[in-house]
Write a protein that holds these residues in place. Structure first.
Motif, PDB file in Angstrom:
ATOM      1  N   MET A  11       0.769  -1.155  -0.106  1.00 46.62           N
ATOM      2  CA  MET A  11      -0.010   0.050   0.112  1.00 46.62           C
ATOM      3  C   MET A  11       0.897   1.303  -0.126  1.00 46.62           C
ATOM      4  SD  MET A  11      -3.010  -0.938   2.861  1.00 46.62           S
ATOM      5  CE  MET A  11      -4.025  -2.174   2.721  1.00 46.62           C
ATOM      6  N   GLN A  12       0.409   1.988  -0.632  1.00 47.52           N
ATOM      7  CA  GLN A  12       1.041   3.629  -0.674  1.00 47.52           C
ATOM      8  C   GLN A  12       0.293   4.411   0.670  1.00 47.52           C
ATOM      9  OE1 GLN A  12       3.545   4.730  -2.619  1.00 47.52           O
ATOM     10  NE2 GLN A  12       3.432   6.450  -1.323  1.00 47.52           N
ATOM     11  N   ASP A  14      -1.315   6.802   3.008  1.00 46.47           N
ATOM     12  CA  ASP A  14      -2.043   7.888   2.859  1.00 46.47           C
ATOM     13  C   ASP A  14      -1.572   8.841   3.750  1.00 46.47           C
ATOM     14  OD1 ASP A  14      -4.100   9.720   2.762  1.00 46.47           O
ATOM     15  OD2 ASP A  14      -5.863   8.261   2.551  1.00 46.47           O
ATOM     16  N   GLN A  24      -0.989   1.129   7.152  1.00 46.56           N
ATOM     17  CA  GLN A  24      -0.752   0.648   5.777  1.00 46.56           C
ATOM     18  C   GLN A  24       0.724   0.436   5.966  1.00 46.56           C
ATOM     19  OE1 GLN A  24      -2.041   4.280   4.014  1.00 46.56           O
ATOM     20  NE2 GLN A  24      -3.694   3.372   2.795  1.00 46.56           N
ATOM     21  N   ASN A  28       2.375  -3.301   4.965  1.00 48.90           N
ATOM     22  CA  ASN A  28       3.216  -3.530   4.058  1.00 48.90           C
ATOM     23  C   ASN A  28       4.568  -4.500   4.829  1.00 48.90           C
ATOM     24  OD1 ASN A  28       2.292  -2.199   2.118  1.00 48.90           O
ATOM     25  ND2 ASN A  28       3.107  -0.104   2.444  1.00 48.90           N
ATOM     26  N   ALA A 243      -5.246  -6.317  -4.944  1.00 50.59           N
ATOM     27  CA  ALA A 243      -4.748  -4.975  -5.315  1.00 50.59           C
ATOM     28  C   ALA A 243      -6.242  -4.253  -5.370  1.00 50.59           C
ATOM     29  CB  ALA A 243      -4.079  -4.858  -6.592  1.00 50.59           C
ATOM     30  N   LEU A 246      -7.674  -3.582  -1.870  1.00 46.62           N
ATOM     31  CA  LEU A 246      -6.679  -2.853  -1.007  1.00 46.62           C
ATOM     32  C   LEU A 246      -6.706  -1.399  -1.310  1.00 46.62           C
ATOM     33  CD1 LEU A 246      -3.354  -5.122  -0.860  1.00 46.62           C
ATOM     34  CD2 LEU A 246      -5.199  -4.782   0.873  1.00 46.62           C
ATOM     35  N   ALA A 247      -6.896  -1.018  -2.570  1.00 46.18           N
ATOM     36  CA  ALA A 247      -6.905   0.349  -2.773  1.00 46.18           C
ATOM     37  C   ALA A 247      -8.269   1.101  -2.147  1.00 46.18           C
ATOM     38  CB  ALA A 247      -7.068   0.470  -4.419  1.00 46.18           C
ATOM     39  N   VAL A 254      -8.167  -2.309   6.637  1.00 49.43           N
ATOM     40  CA  VAL A 254      -6.638  -2.547   6.772  1.00 49.43           C
ATOM     41  C   VAL A 254      -6.301  -2.931   8.107  1.00 49.43           C
ATOM     42  CG1 VAL A 254      -4.657  -1.366   6.789  1.00 49.43           C
ATOM     43  CG2 VAL A 254      -6.340  -0.623   5.218  1.00 49.43           C
ATOM     44  N   TYR A 257      -6.913  -6.775   7.842  1.00 45.24           N
ATOM     45  CA  TYR A 257      -5.935  -7.317   7.071  1.00 45.24           C
ATOM     46  C   TYR A 257      -4.634  -7.405   8.092  1.00 45.24           C
ATOM     47  CZ  TYR A 257      -8.272  -6.525   2.537  1.00 45.24           C
ATOM     48  OH  TYR A 257      -9.409  -6.648   1.828  1.00 45.24           O
TER      49      TYR A 257
END
Length: 337
Positions: A11-12, A14, A24, A28, A243, A246-247, A254, A257
């Motif tokens: 994830m990028q 936020d 996030q 990762n 993907a 997740l977006a 999250v 997860y």
């Protein structure tokens, strides 16, 4: 999971939501850790299979050679030209070898040899007793001996050997049962969590219910095969860790997860360490952790060389037993400090 597939799921963070960004980042990190431990588990699974395939045939050869050694010792003990001390020495070698074999498995033929060589405290007279009784001394050959000590039923020493063998066999058996129980428990726990996530009755959407039913069928097959990595992969599919999902994941999703990945990491670490411990036990290494799978390759090669060396030596010694003079020389060498 390939590195490209892993990168697509990271994830990028936020920047507008610090709490979500922290979750996030944790997600990762866990994804990377899970990928590393998955690879380690796969390597240990492969090393254990390689160990069994490479070592077990040599061990079977060595076990067969030990059986022939026992029979050869048994025959040698009946040869003429041996002194009482030499026969006693052969008897001791026999009992040690027999105890080791019976600790591995029940063997009726070896057990029969053991019964013929039971020895009690008074079955082999000392030199002083022999001379006092007018019997041959330890250094006098007993040419036409039908050894009395072979027929005596004083079984104290044999019983001690049997008890020791039983204890060793019980220890090996308990270790095997404990390892199997640990593996079964880990697998069962993962399966139960997956079954809960895939329960079709909890899904209102018909398409999702059909999808979960198919995944559950795969889970049942993986569980029947004892395939932990497949169950873990199905858990990610069940939770829709992909993907697209997740977006659009919010804080709650999250965090969910993250919880799933934490469980997976614990399961992977536990199973990987169990396999390492199983390898260490099989290879005769001290208990511990942190052994690199690539080092296991060197251990396997070294163990094969050691076993083959032992096998060649044992076969050579077995041939020596057939010649009385060579046997007597070999027995003298064994008595040297």
């Amino acid at each position: 999971m390939s590195n490209a597939a892993l990168q697509s799921l990271l994830m990028q963070p936020d920047a507008a939501d610090p709490v979500l960004a922290m979750q996030q980042a944790r997600f990762n990190a866990l994804m990377r850790d899970v990928a590393l431990w998955r690879a380690a588990l796969a390597e240990w699974t492969e090393r254990l299979a390689r160990y069994q395939q490479a070592i077990e045939p040599v061990r079977r050869e060595l076990h067969a050679a030990w059986r022939q050694w026992v029979f050869a010792l048994d025959d040698a003990s009946l040869q003429t030209g041996l002194t009482r001390a030499e026969r006693a020495q052969l008897g001791e070698l026999l009992r040690e070898s027999i105890a080791a074999l019976l600790a591995v498995e029940d063997d009726a033929e070896i057990a029969a040899v053991a019964r013929r060589h039971e020895e009690g405290p008074s079955s082999v007279p000392s030199r002083q007793q022999a001379e006092t009784d007018g019997a041959p001394s330890d250094d006098e050959p007993l040419e036409d001996l039908a050894p009395e000590w072979e027929r005596q039923a004083a079984a104290a020493a044999a019983q001690r050997a049997e008890r020791a063998a039983t204890r060793r066999a019980d220890t090996v058996s308990k270790r095997g049962r404990q390892a199997a129980q640990d593996a079964s428990q880990s697998l069962r726990d993962v399966y139960r969590r997956l079954a809960s996530a895939l329960h079709p009755d909890r899904e209102r959407d018909a398409r999702q219910r059909e999808r979960k039913t198919e995944l559950m069928q795969e889970a049942n097959r993986a569980y029947a095969e004892g395939n932990l990595p497949a169950l873990l992969e199905l858990r990610l599919q069940a939770e829709q860790v992909d993907a697209a999902h997740l977006a659009a994941a919010d804080r709650r999703r999250v965090q969910h997860y993250v919880t799933v990945l934490q469980e997976q990491l614990v399961d992977l670490q536990s199973e990987t360490r169990r396999l390492e411990a199983e390898f260490r036990a099989a290879a005769g290494l001290a208990p511990g952790s942190g052994l690199q799978p690539r080092k296991a390759d060197r251990i396997i090669s070294s163990e094969i060389q050691r076993l083959r060396g032992e096998l060649l030596l044992l076969r050579r010694q077995t041939r020596v037993l057939r010649d009385v003079e060579a046997l007597k020389r070999w027995l003298r060498e064994q008595r040297k400090p």
